[in-house]
Each structure stands twice: as structure tokens, then as C-alpha cells.
Design an enzyme around this catalytic site. Structure first.
Site, PDB file in Angstrom:
ATOM      1  N   TYR A  69     -23.021 -11.931  -2.023  1.00 13.22           N
ATOM      2  CA  TYR A  69     -21.942 -12.880  -1.731  1.00 13.22           C
ATOM      3  C   TYR A  69     -21.947 -14.031  -2.732  1.00 13.22           C
ATOM      4  O   TYR A  69     -20.901 -14.420  -3.266  1.00 13.22           O
ATOM      5  CB  TYR A  69     -22.099 -13.420  -0.305  1.00 13.22           C
ATOM      6  CG  TYR A  69     -21.168 -14.569  -0.002  1.00 13.22           C
ATOM      7  CD1 TYR A  69     -19.804 -14.352   0.189  1.00 13.22           C
ATOM      8  CD2 TYR A  69     -21.649 -15.875   0.082  1.00 13.22           C
ATOM      9  CE1 TYR A  69     -18.940 -15.407   0.456  1.00 13.22           C
ATOM     10  CE2 TYR A  69     -20.789 -16.930   0.349  1.00 13.22           C
ATOM     11  CZ  TYR A  69     -19.443 -16.694   0.534  1.00 13.22           C
ATOM     12  OH  TYR A  69     -18.590 -17.732   0.780  1.00 13.22           O
ATOM     13  N   SER A 122     -16.027 -27.276   1.398  1.00 15.41           N
ATOM     14  CA  SER A 122     -14.954 -26.308   1.536  1.00 15.41           C
ATOM     15  C   SER A 122     -14.358 -26.304   2.937  1.00 15.41           C
ATOM     16  O   SER A 122     -15.049 -26.548   3.941  1.00 15.41           O
ATOM     17  CB  SER A 122     -15.484 -24.908   1.219  1.00 15.41           C
ATOM     18  OG  SER A 122     -14.511 -23.923   1.463  1.00 15.41           O
ATOM     19  N   GLN A 157     -12.247 -30.093   0.122  1.00 12.04           N
ATOM     20  CA  GLN A 157     -11.471 -29.041  -0.533  1.00 12.04           C
ATOM     21  C   GLN A 157     -10.663 -28.296   0.515  1.00 12.04           C
ATOM     22  O   GLN A 157     -11.190 -27.846   1.528  1.00 12.04           O
ATOM     23  CB  GLN A 157     -12.404 -28.086  -1.276  1.00 12.04           C
ATOM     24  CG  GLN A 157     -11.706 -26.904  -1.925  1.00 12.04           C
ATOM     25  CD  GLN A 157     -11.722 -25.668  -1.053  1.00 12.04           C
ATOM     26  OE1 GLN A 157     -12.468 -25.592  -0.081  1.00 12.04           O
ATOM     27  NE2 GLN A 157     -10.904 -24.691  -1.372  1.00 12.04           N
ATOM     28  N   ARG A 212     -13.496  -8.470  -4.678  1.00 12.40           N
ATOM     29  CA  ARG A 212     -14.942  -8.741  -4.715  1.00 12.40           C
ATOM     30  C   ARG A 212     -15.750  -7.519  -4.288  1.00 12.40           C
ATOM     31  O   ARG A 212     -16.429  -7.499  -3.250  1.00 12.40           O
ATOM     32  CB  ARG A 212     -15.279  -9.963  -3.862  1.00 12.40           C
ATOM     33  CG  ARG A 212     -14.552 -11.218  -4.350  1.00 12.40           C
ATOM     34  CD  ARG A 212     -14.987 -12.481  -3.656  1.00 12.40           C
ATOM     35  NE  ARG A 212     -14.088 -13.576  -3.996  1.00 12.40           N
ATOM     36  CZ  ARG A 212     -14.150 -14.800  -3.490  1.00 12.40           C
ATOM     37  NH1 ARG A 212     -15.101 -15.094  -2.627  1.00 12.40           N
ATOM     38  NH2 ARG A 212     -13.289 -15.717  -3.845  1.00 12.40           N
ATOM     39  N   LYS A 235      -7.109 -27.913  -7.955  1.00 12.45           N
ATOM     40  CA  LYS A 235      -8.159 -27.053  -8.499  1.00 12.45           C
ATOM     41  C   LYS A 235      -7.649 -25.637  -8.743  1.00 12.45           C
ATOM     42  O   LYS A 235      -7.011 -25.045  -7.863  1.00 12.45           O
ATOM     43  CB  LYS A 235      -9.345 -27.010  -7.528  1.00 12.45           C
ATOM     44  CG  LYS A 235     -10.515 -26.129  -7.954  1.00 12.45           C
ATOM     45  CD  LYS A 235     -11.617 -26.191  -6.897  1.00 12.45           C
ATOM     46  CE  LYS A 235     -12.851 -25.400  -7.328  1.00 12.45           C
ATOM     47  NZ  LYS A 235     -12.615 -23.945  -7.292  1.00 12.45           N
ATOM     48  N   HIS A 286     -12.224 -19.958 -10.792  1.00 11.51           N
ATOM     49  CA  HIS A 286     -12.951 -19.595  -9.569  1.00 11.51           C
ATOM     50  C   HIS A 286     -14.219 -18.814  -9.906  1.00 11.51           C
ATOM     51  O   HIS A 286     -14.648 -17.943  -9.149  1.00 11.51           O
ATOM     52  CB  HIS A 286     -12.055 -18.788  -8.628  1.00 11.51           C
ATOM     53  CG  HIS A 286     -12.167 -19.195  -7.189  1.00 11.51           C
ATOM     54  ND1 HIS A 286     -11.361 -20.139  -6.604  1.00 11.51           N
ATOM     55  CD2 HIS A 286     -13.005 -18.800  -6.219  1.00 11.51           C
ATOM     56  CE1 HIS A 286     -11.682 -20.297  -5.342  1.00 11.51           C
ATOM     57  NE2 HIS A 286     -12.704 -19.494  -5.074  1.00 11.51           N
ATOM     58  N   ARG A 322     -14.279 -15.059  -9.551  1.00 12.67           N
ATOM     59  CA  ARG A 322     -14.280 -14.427  -8.236  1.00 12.67           C
ATOM     60  C   ARG A 322     -12.896 -14.009  -7.751  1.00 12.67           C
ATOM     61  O   ARG A 322     -12.779 -13.340  -6.722  1.00 12.67           O
ATOM     62  CB  ARG A 322     -14.930 -15.371  -7.214  1.00 12.67           C
ATOM     63  CG  ARG A 322     -16.417 -15.554  -7.456  1.00 12.67           C
ATOM     64  CD  ARG A 322     -16.989 -16.700  -6.643  1.00 12.67           C
ATOM     65  NE  ARG A 322     -17.108 -16.430  -5.224  1.00 12.67           N
ATOM     66  CZ  ARG A 322     -18.105 -15.741  -4.655  1.00 12.67           C
ATOM     67  NH1 ARG A 322     -19.061 -15.221  -5.413  1.00 12.67           N
ATOM     68  NH2 ARG A 322     -18.155 -15.572  -3.345  1.00 12.67           N
TER      69      ARG A 322
END
Length: 378
Positions: free
Chosen positions: A28, A110, A131, A168, A254, A278, A281
Site C-alpha cells: 500500500y 488527509s 487536505q 494500483r 494540489k 501523486h 500513484r
């Protein structure tokens, strides 16, 4: 134990973290998307940025301090938001917020963290950034902003480079689901990582607590649904305007890689541009952030923040030399936690500062503003 002898680089923290956290958690944290070409491109393009070593400057200690949003920072870097930080290391959000407060650095939390803003609030310093993955429901958005503001977060970060979920593949192969479920396969990995297991037992299995709270009685979830994606939307320019009207502190956008987007963001009232892919990702055909940085810098007078691919103090110098005002790291702080637990973030901050100072000494850069003039012509 001298941490600088045992862990003198982020690579050492990374290796130690991999040995201390379960494999599915490692996948992860460490994985990107697709064939991970963007991840590799970030590294290759950073390595291509060279400086001209300079001589006979005498003894000096480089000044690493900077300002952002009218505030002074002792170092030009901070902690990027990472979803489900508490999965990587138990109580990660609170540990990182406390370390940032002690060091005088920004900590960005986050929306899909494993803790709520209220939980982090008691240890949050003056540079807390919240965020936001944008909620579709305006009522949820208003309440989320209120909670972030009441918890002490002073800047808002709108992430715009996640219009849809990425695949992913490495993460998928690991067997990780959201919320995490310990299948026999994953449980066998947990049992081989006692420090992580005991800490997680104490804190409880991580989940997206902020988003989960809004899901109650509002949406119907299947056993495999990711609550973050069920509640969020893909923002547009009107969404940005609504956020600008609702938030009276600095608004950072962002996930910017194009100069024309940066110019319009300035016109629409953003306070800073965050250049990011990112960390590879989301999209495997994106340019390296260091490639995109100069054009974005030329397109705006706003502060420019940079992330993706940073692996040491030299990379921070590279980004600043090409136009970044501030640099953020995500994975590295979690490698530090995985390697050393609560002692990790302070060691990483010291490691990065020492690495910056050593490299600035080699090229005769006394302050951050000197770095651009030390670049080798590209």
C-alpha cells in the site's frame, strides 16, 4: 544508538520499515500504478538535475529557513497527506502531527486519514494543513471545513489529480481492502510483525474515521465499497470557487502539472500551487514533477509547493533551484515511522537538513535563494 550511523539515508529507513510492517501494508505504501513508469520517471528526471560545484567559499553554515503564507519556517519541507497513515504505523497521524509541531514544520492531514481532525487537534501545531478530497454533498463539505477549522487547521489543500480511482495493481494483488479485513493470508503477515501488530491492537484496526462518520444513514455500502470514493466527487472550477468562498485561510491546489492551469488557479483565487503527480500513484503516463516545475513556476507569482520522488536533501535542493518555494514528502515520513516508530520523524527531519547543508556547502549556496544560480545549464 547513533541513528545517523545506522540510518544515514532514506533508503536505510525504507529497508528497515519493510522489515517491520506487514507485506500488504508495504505494498500500500510503496506501490504506484500501472508499470510504475511515472514513479521511475520521477527518480530519473531528478537525477538529471545537476549543479556546478564551487570552490573557495570559506566556512559557512547554510541558512535553510524560508517563509510561506507570511509565516517563517526553519526548514523548507514538510509532511504531505497520506491516506490511511495509521495503517502504515499505529497512531501515525498523531505522531506525525506532534513531530511537525515540535520541528516547526507543516503537517498535512488527509480527508481519508485513519483518524479525525478532532483526534489530532491536541497535538497539532500552528501549521496544520487539511487536505480535502472533495465531498459531493455541500452539507458534508461545509461540516468538514468547520471541523477542520475548529480543530486548528489553518490551510486547506484541495487535491485535484484524483478525478477517478487509480488501479494500483501492486496494492490490489496484496489483498488489501478498504476497510482492511484480516484474511488468513494477511493475518499470517501480521503475526510476523509484532511491533506493528501490538500497536494496531492498541489503536484498533485503522479505517477512514472521518469519512465513515458521514456514511452513517446516508449511503448503502457493500462489503467491498470504499467510502471515500462513494462520498467524493471530481471537482470543477465552480467547486473551487465554492471552496474559496467558504475558506478564509490559505487555499492550496494540489496536483498541478500544467502552466495554463496554474495561471488560471491564480486568477480564481488560489493562494498556492502544488506541483505533484501523486508520486506515480494515479497516472502512469504523467511527466515527472521536476519536468513540469519550471513552466508552472514561470506561469504564476503564487508560492509553488512541490512533491513526488523526493529521496533526500539533494532532491529538495533540486526542486528549490528549479522554482519550488517549499517541498513536501509523504512516503519518507512513513518509512521513518515504520523503521523507528515515534523517533523516526525527528530523525528524518535532521537527516534531510544535514543532507541539504552538506550539498549546499559543496556548491557554495549560503541560502536557498542561491541554489538556482548554482544549476548546471540544462
Amino acid at each position: 544508538m547513533d541513528l545517523h550511523q545506522r540510518y544515514p539515508a532514506i533508503a536505510d529507513l525504507k529497508a528497515r520499515a519493510r522489515a517491520r510492517i506487514p507485506h500488504f501494508v508495504w505494498e500500500y505504501l510503496d506501490s504506484a500504478t500501472g508499470t510504475e513508469a511515472t514513479l521511475r520517471r520521477n527518480r530519473a528526471k531528478l537525477d538529471a538535475v545537476l549543479f556546478r560545484p564551487s570552490i573557495l567559499h570559506g566556512e559557512f553554515t547554510p541558512d535553510l529557513s524560508t517563509t510561506l503564507f507570511g509565516q517563517s519556517f526553519p526548514l523548507p519541507f514538510g509532511i504531505s497527506p497520506v491516506g490511511m497513515s495509521g495503517l502504515v504505523w499505529p497512531d501515525a497521524e498523531r505522531l506525525l502531527a506532534a513531530a511537525a509541531a515540535k520541528a516547526g514544520l507543516p503537517y498535512a492531514m488527509s480527508t481519508v486519514a485513519s483518524q479525525t481532525p478532532e483526534f489530532v487537534a491536541p497535538v497539532l501545531g500552528p501549521h496544520g494543513w487539511f487536505q480535502m478530497y472533495p465531498p459531493r454533498d455541500p452539507e458534508i463539505r461545509r461540516d468538514m471545513l468547520r471541523r477542520a477549522r475548529d480543530a486548528g487547521f489553518t490551510a486547506l489543500v484541495l487535491t485535484v489529480d484524483v478525478p477517478v480511482a487509480s488501479r494500483r495493481e501492486r496494492q490490489t494483488r496484496s489483498g488489501l481492502t478498504q476497510p482492511p479485513r484480516l484474511t488468513p493470508r494477511l493475518l499470517s503477515q501480521v503475526l510476523r510483525r509484532p511491533a506493528w501488530a501490538l500497536g494496531t491492537l492498541r489503536m484498533g484496526m485503522p479505517r477512514m474515521r472521518l469519512m465513515d462518520g458521514y456514511a452513517e444513514n446516508k449511503v448503502s455500502l457493500s462489503s467491498t465499497a470504499h467510502i471515500g470514493y462513494l462520498l467524493r466527487t471530481s471537482p470543477d472550477w465552480d467547486y473551487l470557487k465554492a471552496l474559496r468562498d467558504a475558506w478564509n485561510g490559505p487555499l492550496i491546489v494540489k496536483g498541478v502539472l500544467r502552466a495554463d492551469d496554474a495561471a488560471r488557479l491564480q486568477d480564481e483565487g488560489a493562494d498556492a500551487i502544488w506541483v505533484s503527480n501523486h508520486a506515480g500513484r494515479q497516472f502512469d503516463a504523467a511527466p515527472a514533477t521536476i519536468e513540469a516545475l519550471p513552466a508552472v513556476r514561470a506561469a504564476t507569482t503564487l508560492p509553488v509547493i512541490f512533491d513526488s520522488g523526493i529521496e533526500g536533501g539533494l532532491d529538495i535542493c533540486r526542486a528549490i533551484a528549479l522554482g519550488a518555494d517549499f517541498v513536501m514528502l509523504g512516503r519518507a515520513w512513513h518509512y521513518a515511522l515504520g523503521a523507528l516508530g515515534p523517533a523516526g520523524p525527528a530523525h528524518l527531519a535532521d537527516l534531510l537538513a544535514k543532507d541539504m547543508a552538506a550539498n549546499m556547502g559543496q556548491i557554495g549556496a549560503r541560502r536557498l535563494g542561491d541554489l538556482a544560480g548554482c544549476l548546471l545549464a540544462r
